[in-house]
Scaffold this motif. Structure first.
Motif, mmCIF file in Angstrom:
data_model
loop_
_atom_site.group_PDB
_atom_site.id
_atom_site.type_symbol
_atom_site.label_atom_id
_atom_site.label_comp_id
_atom_site.label_asym_id
_atom_site.label_seq_id
_atom_site.Cartn_x
_atom_site.Cartn_y
_atom_site.Cartn_z
ATOM 1 N N THR A 1 56.175 28.797 112.137
ATOM 2 C CA THR A 1 54.754 28.571 112.423
ATOM 3 C C THR A 1 54.038 29.816 112.936
ATOM 4 N N ALA A 2 54.739 30.947 113.106
ATOM 5 C CA ALA A 2 54.096 32.158 113.614
ATOM 6 C C ALA A 2 54.799 33.384 113.058
ATOM 7 N N GLU A 3 54.111 34.505 113.090
ATOM 8 C CA GLU A 3 54.693 35.783 112.718
ATOM 9 C C GLU A 3 54.177 36.848 113.678
ATOM 10 N N PRO A 4 54.955 37.922 113.881
ATOM 11 C CA PRO A 4 54.550 38.938 114.864
ATOM 12 C C PRO A 4 53.242 39.606 114.488
ATOM 13 N N LEU A 5 52.478 39.982 115.530
ATOM 14 C CA LEU A 5 51.164 40.572 115.325
ATOM 15 C C LEU A 5 51.091 41.906 116.075
ATOM 16 N N TYR A 6 50.665 42.949 115.377
ATOM 17 C CA TYR A 6 50.621 44.295 115.951
ATOM 18 C C TYR A 6 49.197 44.839 116.014
ATOM 19 N N SER A 7 48.227 43.946 116.083
ATOM 20 C CA SER A 7 46.832 44.323 116.201
ATOM 21 C C SER A 7 46.041 43.100 116.629
ATOM 22 N N LEU A 8 44.848 43.315 117.179
ATOM 23 C CA LEU A 8 43.975 42.174 117.445
ATOM 24 C C LEU A 8 43.526 41.503 116.157
ATOM 25 N N ILE A 9 43.402 42.275 115.087
ATOM 26 C CA ILE A 9 42.956 41.755 113.797
ATOM 27 C C ILE A 9 44.169 41.269 113.011
ATOM 28 N N PRO A 10 44.230 40.012 112.618
ATOM 29 C CA PRO A 10 45.388 39.501 111.879
ATOM 30 C C PRO A 10 45.589 40.223 110.546
ATOM 31 N N SER A 11 46.805 40.160 110.058
ATOM 32 C CA SER A 11 47.143 40.855 108.812
ATOM 33 C C SER A 11 46.403 40.281 107.616
ATOM 34 N N SER A 12 45.911 39.042 107.728
ATOM 35 C CA SER A 12 45.230 38.399 106.605
ATOM 36 C C SER A 12 43.729 38.655 106.593
ATOM 37 N N ILE A 13 43.227 39.450 107.533
ATOM 38 C CA ILE A 13 41.818 39.807 107.577
ATOM 39 C C ILE A 13 41.658 41.256 107.119
ATOM 40 N N ALA A 14 40.698 41.488 106.238
ATOM 41 C CA ALA A 14 40.442 42.838 105.748
ATOM 42 C C ALA A 14 40.160 43.768 106.919
ATOM 43 N N GLY A 15 40.755 44.967 106.896
ATOM 44 C CA GLY A 15 40.568 45.928 107.968
ATOM 45 C C GLY A 15 41.738 45.997 108.934
ATOM 46 N N HIS A 16 42.730 45.096 108.794
ATOM 47 C CA HIS A 16 43.891 45.078 109.682
ATOM 48 C C HIS A 16 44.735 46.338 109.522
ATOM 49 N N THR A 17 45.221 46.861 110.642
ATOM 50 C CA THR A 17 46.266 47.885 110.647
ATOM 51 C C THR A 17 47.318 47.482 111.677
ATOM 52 N N ASN A 18 48.541 47.945 111.515
ATOM 53 C CA ASN A 18 49.604 47.666 112.483
ATOM 54 C C ASN A 18 49.550 48.704 113.603
ATOM 55 N N ALA A 19 48.431 48.721 114.323
ATOM 56 C CA ALA A 19 48.164 49.786 115.286
ATOM 57 C C ALA A 19 49.237 49.871 116.378
ATOM 58 N N PHE A 20 49.688 48.744 116.913
ATOM 59 C CA PHE A 20 50.686 48.773 117.981
ATOM 60 C C PHE A 20 52.038 49.235 117.462
ATOM 61 N N PHE A 21 52.415 48.820 116.274
ATOM 62 C CA PHE A 21 53.699 49.268 115.725
ATOM 63 C C PHE A 21 53.633 50.754 115.406
ATOM 64 N N ASN A 22 52.492 51.185 114.888
ATOM 65 C CA ASN A 22 52.346 52.604 114.568
ATOM 66 C C ASN A 22 52.479 53.475 115.811
ATOM 67 N N LYS A 23 52.029 52.970 116.961
ATOM 68 C CA LYS A 23 52.074 53.761 118.195
ATOM 69 C C LYS A 23 53.409 53.626 118.923
ATOM 70 N N TYR A 24 53.974 52.407 118.959
ATOM 71 C CA TYR A 24 55.145 52.173 119.795
ATOM 72 C C TYR A 24 56.436 51.987 119.007
ATOM 73 N N GLY A 25 56.341 51.635 117.733
ATOM 74 C CA GLY A 25 57.539 51.426 116.940
ATOM 75 C C GLY A 25 58.324 50.213 117.394
ATOM 76 N N GLU A 26 59.644 50.271 117.223
ATOM 77 C CA GLU A 26 60.507 49.160 117.620
ATOM 78 C C GLU A 26 60.569 49.063 119.143
ATOM 79 N N PRO A 27 60.850 47.869 119.677
ATOM 80 C CA PRO A 27 60.974 47.720 121.129
ATOM 81 C C PRO A 27 62.023 48.674 121.694
ATOM 82 N N SER A 28 61.701 49.315 122.812
ATOM 83 C CA SER A 28 62.610 50.306 123.389
ATOM 84 C C SER A 28 62.439 50.361 124.896
ATOM 85 N N THR A 29 63.508 49.996 125.628
ATOM 86 C CA THR A 29 63.482 50.099 127.086
ATOM 87 C C THR A 29 63.439 51.555 127.515
ATOM 88 N N ALA A 30 64.148 52.419 126.801
ATOM 89 C CA ALA A 30 64.188 53.839 127.155
ATOM 90 C C ALA A 30 62.798 54.465 127.079
#
Length: 532
Positions: free
Chosen positions: A325-354
Motif C-alpha cells: 500500500t506504500a512506496e518510499p518517497l524521496y521528495s515532497l512531490i510524489p513520483s507520479s506528479i510531473a516535476g518530481h525528482t529524487n532529491a533526498f536520495f540524490n543528496k543522501y543516498g542509501e541510509p548510513s549511520t556513519a
C-alpha cells in the motif's frame, strides 16, 4: 499555453484501477435503499473548533469529502484528471496574458438546494469570508493571492490576483472556494455545527452523538445544475473509530463499501485470499507521509534533521509496515506528479549511520540527540503507530538518537502541532489538486499549512512565484527541481512514503473505481446499482 487547455499526463495515466474479485453477486446491505459507505474519518466539534464543516475552517480530507458532495465550486477537476472545467460557472478564463485576472460567469438558473438563486454576490461572500476569517487551521493559504473580488451583475465574478498564478483555476475547484448562501454563513465568523448548505449534487443530514458525527445521509439534490452526473438517489456515510470496526461492518453487510482508510493488513489479506462477495479495487494515490519540525527548536536544528534524513530507511518502513500500500518517497512531490525528482536520495543516498555521525560531529552536536516524536493515532489509519515505532527503532539503533514516540487524538494533536508544541511530528498530506505547486507552496510559503517557522527567501520570493507564472506546467520543472533541492538540504520536512488507495465493496455496487479520485476525494455520485 492557456491554463484551461493544460492536461497533466503524469496524473491522467495513473487512473486505470486494478481489480481483485471473488464471489457471487449479492444485493448487499440495505437492499434498494441508500448505498452505505464506511470511513474512518472523524468529524468532531470541540471548544477550539466548533465549526469543523465550515468551508472557511475545515482543511482535512475527511471534511472536504463531505463538502464536495454538498457545495459547488466555480470549477472542478474532471474525475479522470486534467485541467479544471466550469462547474457552478458556465465559463471561466484568464482575461490577461499575465494570469492575474480570472473571470467566471455563473450558470443560468443556478440555485441553492432550497431554491434560492445563487448570485455573484454569494460567490464573492463565500470566498471573501475564508480570507477574512483567516482560520489558523483553515484553507486560507489557497486563496491568499487574491487581491480583490469584483462582481458584475448577478452572474459575473472577477478575481484580481496579487501575482500571476496559473494554478488559480485549480484552487477555485477546492472546497476552500465552495459557494454557500450568504444569509446562512456569517461574513466574519464561522458557522458552528455540522450542517452544510449549498448547491452541490446532494443535500446532507448529519447524525451526531456527543459532539461527533456518526453518520451522514446524502440525498440527491433535484435542483443541482452542473457537470456531474449523479447516478444514485441516496448515499449514507458511516463513520467508524478504526479500520477493524469498518471491516467487520462490511463482512456483516452493514455497509456496501469501505474507503478511507483500510489498513495495510486488510488490503493484503484481501489480495492474498479474496472474500466471497467482496471486491477489492486498487487505485492510484497521491497522498504522502512526512515528518515536520519546529525549525526554531535547537533540539532539531538543521544538522539533526539532516542526520535523520541520512539514517531513516524509507524502503524498510514502506515494505514492512505498509506492504503493497506504500512506496518510499524521496521528495515532497510524489513520483507520479510531473516535476518530481529524487532529491533526498540524490543528496543522501542509501541510509548510513556513519554519514549521519559525520554530519552531527562536524556540527558539534552532542549525541545521543534526545527528543519526542509525536504522531496522531486516530487520523491516518491504524498502521501509523507501527510506522513511528519503526522510525524510532531506526534512529535509536544508530546510537546517535534517543527518541521516544507519543500518539494523540487528532482533535488535540493538530492544535498543539499548529501552536508549535512539538519539536518533531508526523503528518500526512492529501493534495488539494494534482499539481507540484500543491506539494511545495503549502509547506514552504509564508502562510504554510504547518504554521512552520521555516523561511527560505529563495523559495518564497523567487521560486514559488516563478513556478506559478508558467501556464504550461511542464515548463516549471526546472523551478520545482530547485525547490526540491532546497527541501533536501534544509529538511524543514522529511518525506517518508507515498501511498496507494484500496477500496473494498460488496457485489452489486458499480462505479467504485470512479468513486475515489487520485487525490483521495470521495465522488459518491459515481456509485450506483446497475440492476436496480
Amino acid at each position: 499555453m492557456n491554463r484551461k487547455t493544460l492536461v497533466l499526463p503524469a496524473v491522467v495515466g495513473l487512473l486505470a484501477p486494478v481489480l481483485a474479485a471473488c464471489g457471487s453477486t449479492v444485493s448487499g446491505a440495505g437492499g434498494k435503499g441508500a448505498i452505505v459507505v464506511g470511513t474512518t474519518d472523524q468529524l468532531v466539534a470541540s471548544q477550539e473548533n466548533p465549526a469543523p464543516l465550515d468551508p472557511a475552517i475545515g482543511y482535512e480530507a475527511g471534511v472536504w469529502n463531505v463538502l464536495r458532495q454538498t457545495v459547488q465550486t466555480l470549477t472542478a477537476v474532471p474525475g479522470g484528471g486534467g485541467a479544471p472545467v466550469p462547474e457552478a460557472a458556465r465559463s471561466c478564463t484568464f482575461t490577461d496574458t499575465a494570469n492575474e485576472s480570472y473571470r467566471c460567469t455563473l450558470r443560468k438558473g443556478l440555485t441553492f438546494a432550497d431554491g434560492t438563486p445563487v448570485t455573484a454576490e454569494d460567490v464573492k461572500h463565500s470566498i471573501q469570508r475564508v480570507i477574512d476569517i483567516d482560520s489558523d487551521s483553515g484553507p486560507v493559504g489557497l486563496l491568499a493571492n487574491i487581491d480583490m473580488i469584483e462582481t458584475k451583475g448577478e452572474d459575473q465574478v472577477i478575481f484580481h490576483l496579487n501575482t500571476p498564478d496559473a494554478t488559480f483555476p485549480y484552487k477555485l475547484a477546492t472546497p476552500a472556494a465552495g459557494i454557500v448562501p450568504k444569509d446562512q454563513y456569517p461574513a466574519k465568523e464561522a458557522r458552528a455545527g455540522f450542517q452544510v448548505n449549498g448547491s452541490g449534487p446532494y443535500t446532507m443530514k448529519p447524525q451526531v452523538q456527543d459532539g461527533r458525527v456518526v453518520k451522514i445521509a446524502f440525498t440527491r439534490n433535484p435542483l443541482y445544475k452542473g457537470e456531474l452526473k449523479v447516478l444514485n438517489d441516496k448515499v449514507e456515510m458511516a463513520l467508524f473509530p478504526d479500520a477493524e470496526a469498518m471491516g467487520r461492518a462490511l463482512d456483516e453487510k452493514k455497509i456496501h463499501m469501505m474507503t478511507r482508510a483500510m489498513s495495510p493488513e486488510q488490503a493484503h489479506d484481501m489480495l492474498v485470499k479474496p472474500k466471497e462477495g467482496i471486491e477489492l479495487t486498487e487505485m492510484p494515490g497521491l497522498a504522502i507521509s512526512y515528518l515536520g519540525f519546529d525549525t526554531k527548536d535547537p533540539v532539531v536544528d538543521k544538522p539533526v534533521r539532516q542526520a535523520m534524513a541520512q539514517i531513516i530507511d524509507r524502503g524498510e518502513i514502506a515494505g514492512e509496515v505498509y506492504g503493497t500500500t506504500a512506496e518510499p518517497l524521496y521528495s515532497l512531490i510524489p513520483s507520479s506528479i510531473a516535476g518530481h525528482t529524487n532529491a533526498f536520495f540524490n543528496k543522501y543516498g542509501e541510509p548510513s549511520t556513519a554519514k549521519a555521525a559525520t554530519i552531527l560531529r562536524d556540527a558539534g552536536v552532542e549525541t545521543p540527540v534526545k527528543f519526542t516524536l509525536h504522531y496522531t493515532d486516530d487520523h491516518y489509519g491504524s498502521a501509523t503507530a507501527e510506522e513511528f515505532k519503526a522510525i524510532r527503532k531506526q534512529l535509536n539503533s544508530s546510537g546517535l538518537f534517543d527518541v521516544s514516540v507519543q500518539g494523540k487524538e487528532w482533535s488535540t494533536y493538530r492544535p498543539e502541532q499548529k501552536r508549535g508544541d512539538y519539536a518533531a511530528y508526523g503528518m500526512g498530506w492529501f493534495p488539494d489538486f494534482p499539481d507540484p505547486d500543491n506539494y511545495t507552496a503549502p509547506f514552504l510559503d509564508e502562510n504554510n499549512f504547518l504554521n512552520s517557522p521555516y523561511r527560505s527567501r529563495e523559495a518564497q520570493e523567487v521560486l514559488i512565484p516563478q513556478s506559478r507564472r508558467e501556464a504550461d506546467r511542464t515548463a516549471a520543472a526546472a523551478t520545482y527541481k530547485k525547490l526540491q533541492d532546497i527541501v533536501a538540504t534544509d529538511v524543514p520536512v522529511l518525506p517518508i512514503w507515498q501511498g496507494k488507495q484500496y477500496v473494498a465493496s460488496r457485489d452489486g455496487i458499480a462505479g467504485v473505481e470512479r468513486s475515489v479520485s487520485a487525490t483521495s476525494e470521495l465522488q459518491l455520485w459515481e456509485l450506483n446499482r446497475p440492476s436496480a
